[in-house]
Write a protein that holds these residues in place. Structure first.
Motif, PDB file in Angstrom:
ATOM      1  N   LEU A   1       0.817  -1.202   0.000  1.00  0.00           N
ATOM      2  CA  LEU A   1       0.000   0.000   0.000  1.00  0.00           C
ATOM      3  C   LEU A   1       0.859   1.265   0.000  1.00  0.00           C
ATOM      4  O   LEU A   1       1.897   1.325   0.666  1.00  0.00           O
ATOM      5  CB  LEU A   1      -0.923   0.003   1.229  1.00  0.00           C
ATOM      6  N   TYR A   2       0.366   2.257  -0.736  1.00  0.00           N
ATOM      7  CA  TYR A   2       1.004   3.572  -0.824  1.00  0.00           C
ATOM      8  C   TYR A   2      -0.003   4.595  -0.270  1.00  0.00           C
ATOM      9  O   TYR A   2      -0.761   5.200  -1.026  1.00  0.00           O
ATOM     10  CB  TYR A   2       1.344   3.899  -2.274  1.00  0.00           C
ATOM     11  N   PRO A   3      -0.029   4.773   1.043  1.00  0.00           N
ATOM     12  CA  PRO A   3      -1.088   5.579   1.654  1.00  0.00           C
ATOM     13  C   PRO A   3      -0.906   7.085   1.517  1.00  0.00           C
ATOM     14  O   PRO A   3      -1.787   7.846   1.910  1.00  0.00           O
ATOM     15  CB  PRO A   3      -1.004   5.174   3.131  1.00  0.00           C
ATOM     16  N   PHE A   4       0.193   7.516   0.930  1.00  0.00           N
ATOM     17  CA  PHE A   4       0.512   8.945   0.900  1.00  0.00           C
ATOM     18  C   PHE A   4      -0.370   9.739  -0.056  1.00  0.00           C
ATOM     19  O   PHE A   4      -0.637  10.908   0.179  1.00  0.00           O
ATOM     20  CB  PHE A   4       1.984   9.140   0.521  1.00  0.00           C
TER      21      PHE A   4
ATOM     22  N   TYR B   1      -2.545   1.506 -11.767  1.00  0.00           N
ATOM     23  CA  TYR B   1      -2.565   0.214 -12.449  1.00  0.00           C
ATOM     24  C   TYR B   1      -1.360  -0.628 -12.042  1.00  0.00           C
ATOM     25  O   TYR B   1      -1.479  -1.843 -11.804  1.00  0.00           O
ATOM     26  CB  TYR B   1      -2.578   0.427 -13.963  1.00  0.00           C
ATOM     27  N   ASP B   2      -0.193  -0.013 -11.948  1.00  0.00           N
ATOM     28  CA  ASP B   2       1.008  -0.743 -11.543  1.00  0.00           C
ATOM     29  C   ASP B   2       0.840  -1.317 -10.141  1.00  0.00           C
ATOM     30  O   ASP B   2       1.275  -2.454  -9.861  1.00  0.00           O
ATOM     31  CB  ASP B   2       2.227   0.179 -11.589  1.00  0.00           C
ATOM     32  N   ARG B   3       0.231  -0.568  -9.246  1.00  0.00           N
ATOM     33  CA  ARG B   3      -0.016  -1.062  -7.889  1.00  0.00           C
ATOM     34  C   ARG B   3      -1.006  -2.224  -7.920  1.00  0.00           C
ATOM     35  O   ARG B   3      -0.859  -3.206  -7.176  1.00  0.00           O
ATOM     36  CB  ARG B   3      -0.548   0.065  -7.003  1.00  0.00           C
ATOM     37  N   LEU B   4      -2.032  -2.107  -8.760  1.00  0.00           N
ATOM     38  CA  LEU B   4      -3.010  -3.183  -8.925  1.00  0.00           C
ATOM     39  C   LEU B   4      -2.320  -4.470  -9.357  1.00  0.00           C
ATOM     40  O   LEU B   4      -2.551  -5.544  -8.786  1.00  0.00           O
ATOM     41  CB  LEU B   4      -4.054  -2.754  -9.963  1.00  0.00           C
TER      42      LEU B   4
END
Length: 272
Positions: free
Chosen positions: A61-64, A133-136
């Motif tokens: 996760l990238y919560p920023f 999309y990359d995170r997905l």
């Protein structure tokens, strides 16, 4: 493409304890205020992505810069719990597989959740924004769901072509027709019907859509042209008709949909 193994971005013990504490706070009014206060403290201590197991999933996760990632990291019970429980029940009960369409998949929380509920579930996850999309794709890989969740880097719209997507600098999940725009990204777009036909799908058990007020652009032509067998049994939709150019209510009523559950943010429709 290879990604770093799960655990590469594990939070340090101090942050890990704080996340666990926030997740265990009862979410009544006072509890929410406390949770949000501690969440801010936790965010101030993060400098990198976070690998975590939450809602039964391995997530990076990238919560920023994405509200849904921040929410599921610290307060997962505030992330569409009622909707997730509904889908879990339906997916588990399905005898001959469960076909799920996720329009505006973001980092894949809905699609991965459905896939985790049944080995026979499969999902098409539409996400046009490159960074998201990359995170997905990473989250699909971390959970080993490559054969169950297919990521599609495209927007769903009323025609085939290219869309200029306004990127929201504060909350990537809010990128769309209007945003705190920091950039414009050109993305491919297609109609939902054309994708379902090209993928060879013969039915849709459930569809979730959250595309920042463009739901009418994606769904109006679908309701008007889709064959009976491709109309989803259930639709979970962010309810924001004041942002639409076309009122979907009469189209959905004509197609046989009624509201089954009304949550704070979404409506769950069932086709009778």
């Amino acid at each position: 493409m290879m990604i770093e193994p799960f655990g590469t971005f594990a939070p340090d013990e101090k942050v890990k304890r704080l996340i666990a504490r926030v997740r265990n706070i009862p979410l009544h009014w006072t509890g929410k205020r406390t949770a949000f206060f501690l969440r801010r403290r936790g965010m101030n201590q993060l400098t990198a992505p976070v690998d975590t197991v939450v809602i039964g999933l391995k997530l990076r996760l990238y919560p920023f810069d994405n509200l849904c990632e921040k929410r599921v990291l610290f307060t997962p019970d505030l992330f569409d719990k009622q909707e997730r429980e509904f889908l879990a029940k339906e997916a588990r009960a399905a005898k001959d597989g469960y076909n799920f369409v996720d329009i505006g998949a973001n980092v894949g929380l809905y699609s991965l959740w459905v896939a985790s509920q049944s080995a026979k579930a499969k999902a098409l996850a539409f996400e046009p924004q490159q960074a998201v999309y990359d995170r997905l794709v990473d989250n699909i890989t971390l959970n080993g769901f490559e054969d169950r969740v297919k990521p599609l880097k495209m927007a769903v719209s009323n025609k085939k072509g290219t869309l200029e997507l306004a990127i929201d600098g504060k909350n990537k999940g809010a990128s769309g027709k209007s945003a705190n725009q920091v950039a414009v990204e050109k993305v491919p777009m297609r109609t939902l019907l054309s994708v379902l036909e090209s993928e060879g799908w013969d039915r849709v058990d459930a569809l979730k859509i959250d595309i920042e007020g463009a739901e009418d652009i994606a769904l109006a032509p679908f309701f008007e042209t889709a064959p009976e067998h491709l109309l989803p049994k259930h639709i979970i939709m962010e309810w924001a008709p004041w942002r639409w150019e076309t009122d979907l209510t009469p189209l959905m009523k004509k197609a046989g949909y009624t509201v089954k559950i009304d949550t704070r943010m979404n409506k769950i429709y069932e086709r009778g």
